[in-house]
Design a protein around this motif. Structure first.
Motif, mmCIF file in Angstrom:
data_model
loop_
_atom_site.group_PDB
_atom_site.id
_atom_site.type_symbol
_atom_site.label_atom_id
_atom_site.label_comp_id
_atom_site.label_asym_id
_atom_site.label_seq_id
_atom_site.Cartn_x
_atom_site.Cartn_y
_atom_site.Cartn_z
ATOM 1 N N THR A 151 -2.983 4.601 13.995
ATOM 2 C CA THR A 151 -3.783 3.412 13.691
ATOM 3 C C THR A 151 -4.992 3.759 12.844
ATOM 4 N N VAL A 152 -5.852 4.599 13.372
ATOM 5 C CA VAL A 152 -7.099 4.931 12.681
ATOM 6 C C VAL A 152 -6.824 5.659 11.373
ATOM 7 N N GLY A 153 -5.865 6.584 11.382
ATOM 8 C CA GLY A 153 -5.558 7.361 10.187
ATOM 9 C C GLY A 153 -5.184 6.490 9.010
ATOM 10 N N ILE A 154 -4.457 5.400 9.276
ATOM 11 C CA ILE A 154 -4.047 4.483 8.205
ATOM 12 C C ILE A 154 -5.263 3.819 7.573
ATOM 13 N N PHE A 155 -6.212 3.378 8.414
ATOM 14 C CA PHE A 155 -7.406 2.722 7.882
ATOM 15 C C PHE A 155 -8.293 3.715 7.124
ATOM 16 N N SER B 220 -15.065 -1.648 9.877
ATOM 17 C CA SER B 220 -15.024 -2.316 11.182
ATOM 18 C C SER B 220 -13.695 -2.053 11.886
ATOM 19 N N LEU B 221 -12.591 -2.074 11.137
ATOM 20 C CA LEU B 221 -11.273 -1.804 11.717
ATOM 21 C C LEU B 221 -11.166 -0.367 12.210
ATOM 22 N N ILE B 222 -11.777 0.565 11.491
ATOM 23 C CA ILE B 222 -11.803 1.956 11.953
ATOM 24 C C ILE B 222 -12.579 2.051 13.249
#
Length: 401
Positions: free
Chosen positions: A221-225, A335-337
């Motif tokens: 999840t985080v890696g993509i953002f 914010s998404l991260i």
């Protein structure tokens, strides 16, 4: 709870003064390199980007040192380093040193001593509770905005009227004021017992923690953002070294550095308005994911349309689109991260993201200068738009899942 409002005000003033100096240089560097030192576009890209490369390498070191020795010495040393680097640049811009290599060394030196931002963020963490942390970090965001709004205009106007050296020495003077404030007024925010504990448990200062970077990027999840943020930053940084070259073309807009500085300040003003007044609306009414896609699309069209601007009014309209998109997608992806990371990992993950952002701000100008020289003035903007197209499609598919 905010423990010491005065210390936060000091941090705001320090970062604002420092970013004002940084903003002053933005419209001057490509212009000086092209018109005075007769440097090609590829070398202009390297000279503009070297600051961010050194920042990428040195920022983790300054963060570690501020945990061991305190925030005050790191802030003071980094600000004095800025005074020295700006002074060296001022000597080159004034004609005392007629050397591209001296300018590159001065820019690299400035990047190495750019540890004040990480130290300032640490001060905010020291002085605020978790509930007020976002409010405290808003001081830094506001200081950034003011620096990038007024800096380019000051740099462009002063260099056009009084010569290249004057605004650079003014930037050195601003950093000197901030350094004096740090030495005399600012009180250390990190308690002594924590500093002693960190010295005892210190295992060594690392330049870049590659394992930590790998761990973040491998997170589904985080890696993509983080990857999305990297390419958004890269695409926009494409034009850092080339926008002025495009705007000054005699067969094109034929603008001078004063007019380009005002254009860049206009870009900053629109971005600040978007982030200051519209972010909450987009976040609550449209949602972070859709707002990110909208911001990416606007940035893509803005970048693509810049080189086809036939007159100043058309260019201003395109810059509004570009600034709106950048002002929207940057805070949304950050914010998404943040919302996809646990509380105890916020600092490390956001720090890695910022380091990778610095790396993108190195590769962006280098790439932009290269394609400008090899293929033409349109291609830094077009290539940035193509990358934004792919990252928009990628973002849409990922967020849809």
């Amino acid at each position: 709870m905010i423990k010491n409002q005065y210390e936060l005000i000091f941090i705001f003033i320090t970062i604002c003064i420092d970013l004002l100096g940084f903003g002053i240089i933005i419209p001057l560097l490509p212009d000086f390199l092209k018109n005075v030192l007769a440097t090609n576009e590829s070398m202009i890209g390297v000279t503009v980007g070297i600051f961010s490369l050194m920042q990428f390498i040195s920022t983790p070191v300054w963060g570690s040192l501020s945990d061991i020795f305190g925030r005050k010495p790191v802030l003071t040393i980094s600000l004095m380093g800025n005074v020295i680097s700006y002074s060296l640049m001022g000597l080159v811009f004034s004609g005392v040193f007629d050397s591209i290599w001296m300018l590159i060394i001065a820019r690299a030196f400035a990047g190495i001593f750019s540890g004040n931002l990480s130290a300032a963020q640490s001060v905010i963490s020291d002085l605020t509770s978790k509930e007020d942390r976002a409010k405290g970090m808003g001081y830094i965001g506001a200081a950034f905005g003011l620096g990038f709004v007024f800096g380019p205009a000051i740099g462009g106007v002063l260099s056009y009227r009084f010569g290249y050296g004057v605004p650079i020495f003014l930037a050195a003077f601003f950093s000197l004021i901030a350094a004096i404030l740090s030495m005399t007024i600012f009180k250390e925010s990190l308690p002594e017992d924590i500093r002693k504990s960190n010295k005892h448990n210190f295992k060594g200062v690392t330049l870049v923690n590659l394992k930590a970077v790998k761990d973040v990027l491998s997170n589904k999840t985080v890696g993509i953002f983080v990857i999305i943020f990297f390419f958004i930053t890269f695409s926009f940084a494409n034009i850092h070294a080339t926008f002025l070259l495009f705007a000054e073309r005699p067969e094109g807009m034929n603008l001078n550095q004063q007019e380009v500085g005002l254009l860049l300040s206009f870009l900053g003003i629109v971005g600040a308005i978007v982030q200051g007044t519209l972010i909450k609306f987009f976040k609550t009414k449209i949602g972070e994911e859709k707002s990110l896609i909208i911001g990416n699309i606007l940035t893509m069209f803005g970048l693509f349309l810049v080189p086809f601007s036939g007159n100043l009014y058309y260019l201003l309209a395109v810059l509004v689109i570009l600034a709106f998109g950048s002002g929207l997608n940057n805070p949304m992806v950050l914010s998404l991260i943040s919302t996809n990371v646990s509380r105890d990992e916020q600092g490390s993950v956001l720090g890695i993201n910022q380091s990778l952002g610095s790396l993108a701000r190195f590769f962006g100008p280098v790439w932009g200068g290269f394609v400008y020289q090899e293929f033409g003035f349109q291609y830094p903007f077009i290539s940035g738009a193509v990358i934004m197209l792919f990252i928009t499609i990628f973002s849409f598919k990922i967020l849809k899942k």
